[in-house]
Design an enzyme around this catalytic site. Structure first.
Site, PDB file in Angstrom:
ATOM      1  N   HIS A 250     -80.164  -7.920  -9.293  1.00  0.00           N
ATOM      2  CA  HIS A 250     -82.315  -8.022  -9.672  1.00  0.00           C
ATOM      3  C   HIS A 250     -82.652  -8.659  -8.175  1.00  0.00           C
ATOM      4  CE1 HIS A 250     -85.277  -8.416 -12.192  1.00  0.00           C
ATOM      5  NE2 HIS A 250     -85.415  -9.104 -12.026  1.00  0.00           N
TER       6      HIS A 250
ATOM      7  N   ASP B  43     -91.190 -12.995 -11.447  1.00  0.00           N
ATOM      8  CA  ASP B  43     -91.085 -12.117 -11.660  1.00  0.00           C
ATOM      9  C   ASP B  43     -91.455 -10.448 -12.236  1.00  0.00           C
ATOM     10  OD1 ASP B  43     -89.368 -10.112 -12.016  1.00  0.00           O
ATOM     11  OD2 ASP B  43     -87.595 -10.817 -13.122  1.00  0.00           O
TER      12      ASP B  43
ATOM     13  N   CYS C 282     -86.650  -2.926 -10.142  1.00  0.00           N
ATOM     14  CA  CYS C 282     -86.998  -4.550  -9.678  1.00  0.00           C
ATOM     15  C   CYS C 282     -87.586  -4.619  -8.164  1.00  0.00           C
ATOM     16  CB  CYS C 282     -86.341  -5.469 -10.276  1.00  0.00           C
ATOM     17  SG  CYS C 282     -84.492  -5.733  -9.042  1.00  0.00           S
TER      18      CYS C 282
END
Lengths: 320, 673
Positions: free
Chosen positions: B459, B475, B415
């Site tokens: 995250h 995202d 991520c």
């Protein structure tokens, strides 16, 4: 933890209060009426530890440190119950007293009995002037503990209140009580050993004739020795020669000895000591003897019972 | 007074029973500390314990004074050299434990033993500054029993060696102390810290202020708990669970860092409106001050404040499980009083000499799309349609031009890689953007319904400034691995990654197997523990007391404390003083006893020294019973009294009782004459 008991620390006012609170008795059972509890020095340190933990819990905002502090605090509280329970129901009774001479340890037998069931641990008893002793009440329901107190002067030795204490189970609390079992031990005078006089003059109707001349007439003169009767001093010859002479009479020497306070020189205590010594020696030699103390007279006899009677009179001479 | 002295020293000795327990207690108490202290301290502890054991066995002597002095100096130097701050909690704990270990070597009399016992209690409490889990608490509870048993042993008769009895008594004592402990725990007023204290530092996992692309991938290897959340109502949809923690605005040398947070008073800010989700978070200690919450968070707990970037900070670092309440308004804008010039400069700054290829790529894309929305959309499109992969083990990137290398060459990342590349490209075309670190998702415990967020839920994502809507969440991970956002990390990974993760994180076994239900159960237990014990603070105390007492006044609290305290103490007292019914006597003894009582009523008292037989003989003579009959009765009494097998209803006993009753009548008759 177990300092020697301070002697004579029971002040009179406290003593009076104690007499009301825990009246003297032959047999005393411990209960909430007569047991005291207070933290020991270690108990106060433990309290300090709890305070430090609470401060730590506040500053670190830690619930579990609070928990530890509270648990320890509660343990101290519950410890009161445990410590009290260890003494509660135990009864004390004075079952025997051993007499002794001045300077000796006088023995007292105290019997402790606990109720049936759970054993009691770590109970100590002792008199202010004596040594503390452990009572074993864990596996047995009763224990007799002999304690000694030093006899310092003749007469009745009253050791006073007996300390019963326990630190069990944590040592942070002390449960104790002072019980008065009316203990009194007889202290005989300290014996001073002298030879038993070879002959003691007795009355004509007693004893056995040993003089071959068969008369109690004057036989000869001898120099005065302490112990000789003053009545027999020849004062006329003293006027002439500066020497004290006494007349000797043939007499009856009896096997039964008479020990007379009046016939022994010295101070009162010294004379009592000599008489004690004489009584002991005569008993060992199995000679019959009697005792005269001022107006009081104990008929001649022999044996332990007789000796005890004689010693008792000697111990209590001049005491109300 | 020779005897006095010897008995004195016997009293001051430590009974062997207690000494053995003390040494066991020392090991028990030190053990949990071994997990977070330097190994050499544990070694010193074991060495001292071994030496003292040899002394106990009579093999060795106590150490000489110079050896003890050397050990003390060496320990102090060791702690000073061990790196941590001399005034830190670790150093203090190390010193305490060393002192505790060394004290063993000079433990000779009872006072020393008490010092060791008190230190043991203290060491038990210190362990809770490092770990407050239920397992540790249970362990330390047992340790308290052992330490207490050692103290009990010191007050037993010194020749008695019964460690089991001491342990049993200590366990009873500690157990009986529990109810009152609970009462104190609930009612004792909780106050704020009196002064600042050194805090345990480092060693905890979690999001940090500096982030390089590999960091979160490392976090993913850990199934350690981050925080638990209890929602007042329903848990929001999984893909909405973005737990914002830190905002990273600065990028330098391949590392993202969060700016220093400024608290905002926020006057004139539009109030958060719309539907709100209210929940309380029980955060595990992080030793840091930032907290996690859903957008847009409004703190409801005093001591928790919001900073300019809408993340939350606690007044003090989170030292132990911290409970705070938040209301989140997912519809509300995150723009404060709009974009200031300074903020814009900060949100568009990037190292211009780094990553030239991606700058050119972004410029070219910007030319094509022209607006931020389109720019972002086409980038996400590129990620999802191109040969990009989501993996826990991305290839190592160079520190210079790292984003170039990722975007064009390796195309494998986590991520942070995707979020970092996106922010860099946005900034390079002048669009304000920033990276946000936190957790995404969580796991609902089926038993209590609370949400558990673990480190592997860590995250990172992107926030882009939009003039019309404020800061907006983007995202990129959703583009490369939609499953990550919809159902958690496991679904998003390759089979290989997943196998590795499963080995690391046993909690995610997926299906409802026995193991996972057990894990759920223990998790719910641990959660309740955190909720009601660890997290019990001034706030929850107030809530509970209000429920319990209504109005909270000192008088009411005092009375309640007194009432519950007395209640729990009397329970303990009852347990201690409850007399069991006397054990059943031998039937013959009972028969004789009732005869004795009856005889006493007629004036025939049994003397203490008289055996039953002698007593019967005496009163029999006094009542002029036939001597032959009397002798028969006595013989029978004697035979039965010493026969343990006599039953209550047996014929012999019946006969004996009849005879005794007859004797009783004779006595009654004799006494009336």
């Amino acid at each position: 933890m177990s300092e020697a008991i301070d002697s004579g620390q029971i002040s009179s006012r406290f003593g009076q209060w104690l007499d009301r609170r825990i009246p003297p008795g032959k047999r005393i059972t411990l209960s909430q009426h007569n047991v005291f509890i207070f933290p020991t020095r270690m108990g106060f340190v433990f309290g300090g530890l709890i305070v430090v933990l609470i401060l730590g819990a506040i500053n670190y905002q830690s619930s579990l440190v609070y928990g530890v502090a509270f648990l320890l605090g509660t343990m101290l509280l519950i410890g009161i119950l445990y410590t009290f329970r260890n003494l509660s129901g135990v009864s004390l009774e004075l079952v025997g007293t051993r007499a002794g001479f001045v300077g000796e340890d006088i023995g007292f037998d105290v019997r402790l009995v606990r109720p049936q069931g759970r054993g009691r641990e770590g109970i100590q008893i002792g008199w202010p002037d004596g040594i503390k002793q452990w009572a074993e009440l864990c596996d047995q329901e009763a224990d007799t503990v002999r304690m000694y107190v030093k006899g310092t002067r003749r007469g009745w030795l009253r050791p006073g209140r007996l300390l019963v204490e326990t630190y069990y189970p944590l040592g942070l609390l002390r449960a104790w009580t002072w019980v008065d079992l009316n203990a009194a031990g007889l202290v005989y005078p300290k014996p001073i050993f002298t030879d038993i006089p070879a002959g003691t003059y007795g009355r004509r109707d007693e004893g056995e004739l040993i003089d071959p001349l068969g008369s109690d007439d004057f036989t000869d003169l001898k120099t005065y020795l302490p112990g000789d009767s003053v009545k027999h001093i020849i004062w006329r010859s003293y006027a002439r020669s500066d020497e004290l002479m006494v007349k000797r009479y043939a007499s009856f020497v009896e096997p039964r000895l008479w020990f007379d306070l009046d016939q022994i020189p010295g101070g009162v205590e010294e004379r009592l000591g000599r008489l004690t010594g004489l009584a002991l020696r005569a008993t060992r030699l199995e000679r019959e003897f009697g005792l005269r103390l001022d107006g009081m007279e104990i008929a001649p006899g022999v044996g332990d019972a007789h000796l005890e009677q004689v010693l008792r009179e000697l111990a209590l001479y001049g005491m109300a | 007074m020779v005897s006095s002295e010897s008995s004195h020293s016997a009293l001051h000795q430590i009974p062997r029973n207690s000494l053995a327990l003390l040494m066991i207690a020392q090991v028990v108490v030190l053990m949990p500390h071994a997990l977070h202290l330097s190994p050499w301290i544990v070694a010193v502890g074991l060495f001292c314990g071994f030496w003292r054991t040899r002394v106990y066995q009579g093999q060795w002597d106590y150490p000489r004074n110079w050896i003890k002095a050397l050990l003390v100096v060496a320990s102090a130097v060791g702690v000073a050299l061990s790196g941590s701050d001399v005034f830190s909690l670790e150093a203090a704990t190390s010193m305490l434990l060393l002192a505790f270990a060394l004290k063993l070597l000079e433990m000779k009399n009872r006072r020393d033993a008490y010092v060791v016992v008190f230190l043991s209690y203290f060491v038990i409490a210190t362990e809770f500054l490092f770990d407050q889990s239920m397992a540790v608490a249970a362990y330390e509870f047992g340790a308290m029993v052992v330490v207490t048993a050692a103290m009990v042993g010191m007050n037993q008769f010194h020749t008695r060696v019964r460690p089991v009895a001491s342990l049993r008594l200590a366990a009873g004592l500690v157990a009986q102390a529990l109810p009152l402990t609970v009462v104190l725990f609930v009612f004792f007023p909780r106050v704020a810290p009196l002064w600042t204290v050194p805090l345990p530092g480092g060693g905890t996992t979690g999001i940090s202020e500096q982030m390089t692309p590999g960091d979160i991938a490392n976090l993913t290897q850990s199934d350690q708990l981050a925080f638990r959340v209890v929602f007042d109502d329903e848990v929001p949809a999984y893909q909405e669970l973005y737990w914002r923690g830190l905002v990273y605005s600065d990028f330098h040398n391949g590392t993202w860092s969060a700016q220093k947070s400024r608290f905002v008073a926020s006057p004139g800010e539009p109030a958060a409106a719309g539907d709100a989700a209210s929940y309380q978070v029980l955060m595990e200690p992080t030793m840091r001050d930032w907290l996690y919450a859903l957008d847009r968070a409004v703190p409801e707990t005093p001591g928790v404040r919001r900073v300019a970037d809408y993340t939350l900070r606690s007044r003090d670092p989170v030292m132990s499980v911290f409970r705070y309440e938040v209301s989140s308004y997912p519809g509300a804008r995150l723009d404060g009083r709009g974009m200031t010039r300074a903020m814009e400069v900060q949100a568009t700054r990037y190292p211009v000499d780094d990553n030239p290829r991606i700058q050119a790529y972004a410029d070219e894309l910007w030319q094509r799309t022209g607006d931020i929305d389109g720019f972002v959309r086409s980038l996400l499109q590129q990620i999802s349609s191109g040969d990009y992969h989501y993996t826990l083990k991305p290839p190592i990137l160079p520190s210079e031009n790292s984003i170039d290398a990722f975007w064009f060459d390796t195309q494998r990342g986590f991520c942070t890689h995707y979020a970092g590349a996106l922010v860099f490209m946005l900034r390079s075309v002048g669009a304000p953007a920033r990276m946000v670190g936190g957790y995404q998702g969580g796991e609902i415990n089926p038993i209590t319904g609370h949400l558990v967020v673990r480190q592997y839920d860590a995250h990172a994502w992107v926030e882009v400034w939009d003039e019309g809507r404020g800061w907006r969440r983007v995202d990129p991970t959703q583009a490369v691995a939609p499953a990550r956002i919809e159902s958690g990390i496991e679904a998003a990974l390759s089979a290989e990654d997943r196998a590795e993760l499963a080995a690391m994180t046993a909690a995610r076994l997926g299906d409802w197997t026995l193991v996972s239900s057990l894990l759920n159960w223990s998790e719910s237990l641990e959660h309740r523990w955190n909720l009601w014990v660890i997290g019990f603070d001034a706030g929850s105390q107030r809530g509970l007391l209000e429920d319990l007492l209504g109005d909270i006044t000192p008088v009411r609290i005092g009375l309640a404390m007194l009432f519950f305290g007395a209640l729990s103490l009397s329970v303990a007292a009852l347990a201690l003083f409850w007399r069991r019914r006397p054990t059943r006597r031998h039937p013959v003894e009972r028969a004789f006893r009732s005869f004795g009582d009856a005889a006493a009523r007629h004036g025939y008292e049994r003397e203490v020294h008289e055996s039953p037989m002698v007593f019967v003989e005496r009163v029999g003579h006094q009542a002029r019973v036939n001597p032959a009959q009397l002798q028969l009765l006595i013989a029978q009494l004697e035979a039965l009294l010493y026969n343990p097998a006599v039953a209550w209803g047996s014929r012999e006993l019946k006969y004996l009782r009849t005879q005794l009753r007859r004797l009783h009548f004779r006595l009654a008759f004799a006494s009336t004459q």
